[in-house]
Every structure is written in structure tokens, then in C-alpha cells.
Motif scaffolding. Sequence first.
Motif, PDB file in Angstrom:
ATOM      1  N   PRO A   4       0.838  -1.209   0.000  1.00 26.36           N
ATOM      2  CA  PRO A   4       0.000   0.000   0.000  1.00 26.36           C
ATOM      3  C   PRO A   4       0.867   1.250   0.000  1.00 26.36           C
ATOM      4  CG  PRO A   4      -0.748  -1.571   1.666  1.00 26.36           C
ATOM      5  CD  PRO A   4       0.584  -2.054   1.173  1.00 26.36           C
ATOM      6  N   ALA A   6      -0.798   4.522  -1.007  1.00 26.12           N
ATOM      7  CA  ALA A   6      -1.683   5.680  -1.006  1.00 26.12           C
ATOM      8  C   ALA A   6      -3.085   5.223  -0.631  1.00 26.12           C
ATOM      9  CB  ALA A   6      -1.681   6.352  -2.377  1.00 26.12           C
ATOM     10  N   PRO A   7      -3.915   6.126  -0.102  1.00 23.75           N
ATOM     11  CA  PRO A   7      -5.308   5.764   0.203  1.00 23.75           C
ATOM     12  C   PRO A   7      -6.047   5.336  -1.058  1.00 23.75           C
ATOM     13  CG  PRO A   7      -4.693   7.822   1.268  1.00 23.75           C
ATOM     14  CD  PRO A   7      -3.585   7.494   0.310  1.00 23.75           C
ATOM     15  N   ARG A   8      -7.027   4.440  -0.876  1.00 18.17           N
ATOM     16  CA  ARG A   8      -7.828   3.950  -1.998  1.00 18.17           C
ATOM     17  C   ARG A   8      -9.298   3.990  -1.613  1.00 18.17           C
ATOM     18  NH1 ARG A   8      -5.577  -1.421  -4.752  1.00 18.17           N
ATOM     19  NH2 ARG A   8      -7.052  -0.620  -6.291  1.00 18.17           N
ATOM     20  N   MET A 152     -12.894   4.573   2.862  1.00 14.85           N
ATOM     21  CA  MET A 152     -11.562   4.888   2.370  1.00 14.85           C
ATOM     22  C   MET A 152     -10.561   3.958   3.037  1.00 14.85           C
ATOM     23  SD  MET A 152      -9.826   6.789   0.291  1.00 14.85           S
ATOM     24  CE  MET A 152     -10.931   8.149  -0.051  1.00 14.85           C
ATOM     25  N   ARG A 154      -6.795   3.286   3.957  1.00 20.58           N
ATOM     26  CA  ARG A 154      -5.557   4.042   4.131  1.00 20.58           C
ATOM     27  C   ARG A 154      -4.438   3.103   4.567  1.00 20.58           C
ATOM     28  NH1 ARG A 154      -7.165   9.286   3.957  1.00 20.58           N
ATOM     29  NH2 ARG A 154      -9.355   9.694   4.477  1.00 20.58           N
ATOM     30  N   PRO A 155      -3.231   3.273   4.038  1.00 24.70           N
ATOM     31  CA  PRO A 155      -2.108   2.445   4.474  1.00 24.70           C
ATOM     32  C   PRO A 155      -1.947   2.521   5.986  1.00 24.70           C
ATOM     33  CG  PRO A 155      -1.506   3.726   2.538  1.00 24.70           C
ATOM     34  CD  PRO A 155      -2.848   4.227   2.970  1.00 24.70           C
ATOM     35  N   ALA A 156      -1.686   1.366   6.625  1.00 23.25           N
ATOM     36  CA  ALA A 156      -1.645   1.304   8.082  1.00 23.25           C
ATOM     37  C   ALA A 156      -0.459   0.485   8.556  1.00 23.25           C
ATOM     38  CB  ALA A 156      -2.941   0.706   8.618  1.00 23.25           C
ATOM     39  N   TYR A 213      -4.056  -2.124   4.789  1.00 23.33           N
ATOM     40  CA  TYR A 213      -4.827  -0.892   4.885  1.00 23.33           C
ATOM     41  C   TYR A 213      -5.674  -0.954   6.158  1.00 23.33           C
ATOM     42  CZ  TYR A 213      -3.921  -0.237  -0.164  1.00 23.33           C
ATOM     43  OH  TYR A 213      -3.343  -0.077  -1.384  1.00 23.33           O
ATOM     44  N   GLU A 214      -6.286   0.182   6.501  1.00 22.68           N
ATOM     45  CA  GLU A 214      -7.360   0.200   7.471  1.00 22.68           C
ATOM     46  C   GLU A 214      -8.494   1.043   6.898  1.00 22.68           C
ATOM     47  OE1 GLU A 214      -6.676   2.129  11.175  1.00 22.68           O
ATOM     48  OE2 GLU A 214      -5.561   3.809  10.307  1.00 22.68           O
ATOM     49  N   ASP A 215      -9.743   0.648   7.214  1.00 24.31           N
ATOM     50  CA  ASP A 215     -10.877   1.415   6.717  1.00 24.31           C
ATOM     51  C   ASP A 215     -11.243   2.514   7.712  1.00 24.31           C
ATOM     52  OD1 ASP A 215     -12.273   0.179   8.750  1.00 24.31           O
ATOM     53  OD2 ASP A 215     -13.682  -0.882   7.449  1.00 24.31           O
ATOM     54  N   ASP A 216     -12.366   3.189   7.484  1.00 31.41           N
ATOM     55  CA  ASP A 216     -12.723   4.322   8.327  1.00 31.41           C
ATOM     56  C   ASP A 216     -13.170   3.912   9.721  1.00 31.41           C
ATOM     57  OD1 ASP A 216     -15.131   3.188   7.661  1.00 31.41           O
ATOM     58  OD2 ASP A 216     -15.889   4.899   6.542  1.00 31.41           O
TER      59      ASP A 216
END
Length: 225
Positions: A4, A6-8, A152, A154-156, A213-216
Motif C-alpha cells: 500500500p 496511497a489511500p484507496r 476509504m 488508508r495504508p496502516a 490498509y485500514e478502513d474508516d
Amino acid sequence: MSMPDAPRAAWRADFWAPVASFRDPLFPGLSHGLPLPPPSTVRGLLAAATGQRSEPLAFGMSAHSEGAGVDAETYHPVSADGSNPAVSGRVRAIKGGMTIRDRPFLAHVHLTVWLPGPDGDRIAQALRRPRWPLRLGRSQDLVHPLKLRRTMLRPATAATVDHALAPLDGHDVPQATVHRMAASVSTDRLSTKWSDYLWCDTPTGQHPVRDAYEDDQGQAVWLLA
């Protein structure tokens, strides 16, 4: 799975099934079930929604069930040489014409799928009006779509792992177990791609994660190819 960077934007789709069964093909002839649907089964669910022969996109998934049991099921095998033909949809009641086997099943199965990118947009649209009935596992195991919303990713470096399916190097949660499952099955069902995954059957809370990633909601998500 790519690193990861960038945010996706993605869609988060939640499903529920009252009963589902996922036979482990690595134990032929034995009644051994998987504790969650393999990625290949989830791909079949998405393909049923879109009406396509396959859905090869990378997606994230999390799954768990509230209970499990074993049922007795009647099988009516048909011999390859035709000596025991079907009569009115069933085989004749002769030796070898019927057998009863245990079937492990899961109860109240919860599945969440994260669908990124343009393919995610396309599948999300199809989930609002599926082309074919949505099933999770066997043909009689219907699954119910619950929620569909944008999120969204986001890289975590740390996130809540819980029941997310991860690659072998995705995290070091001590209660995680390794499951070898089908990543995809060819449309002619003659070849299967296998992969090893980490999965936890209990909530874990937040832990360090890799290539995730992690979501919102802070849920860890690994996009599985």
C-alpha cells in the motif's frame, strides 16, 4: 498483494447467512469443514452478482460465524459406468446407491468484503440488483446483503485485525491460525490456485500490521489477489 502506498476509495459490503457449509477439499472423503468461506467462494458470490464468469479483482475480506454444528446428510452417488442410474431424480436403492455422511456447518455467518477501484464500483452497482441468486457455499445456502457503503482504505502500520483474512506475513497476532484455502478456481473447475492465509476466530483488537490498509472504522484490510 501489492505494498500500500496511497489511500484507496472502496466499497464495504456486509453479508449474513443463516447457515453455510464450506467443505475442505484438502481432506477428501472426510467430513471436515472450513471455519470461514475461502476467497474462491467469495469470488463466486461476486460473480453471481455481476453475471460474469469470474471476478479476478483484488478484494479484502473478514468473516466469522456465531456457531457451528454437524448435520446428517443423505448422498445418492451415481456410478461412473451407469450401472446405478438415476430414477425420478434419485438412484436406485441398491448397494452403493445411498450413503449418509456428516456435514459440518456454520450458523449465522457474517462476511464483510472490501471492493476497491473501478471494479469495486461495478460490483457494488451489481449488488443492488444481482444477476443471479447470491449464495455462500452450497447452492441452497443463500446469503443476505445487509449494508453497502463507501469507505476509504488508508495504508496502516497498526489496525484492528479481528477476523480479517491476511497473508502469512500480514501480522503476528498470537491467536491466529494458518488455513490453506482456494484463492480461485478456473471456470471449468479443472484447476485451483491455493494460498495460505492467517485468520483469527476471536476478536483481537489493534495490532501491528504489514502491507495492510485500514478502513474508516480502523479495521485492517488486506487486498487479496
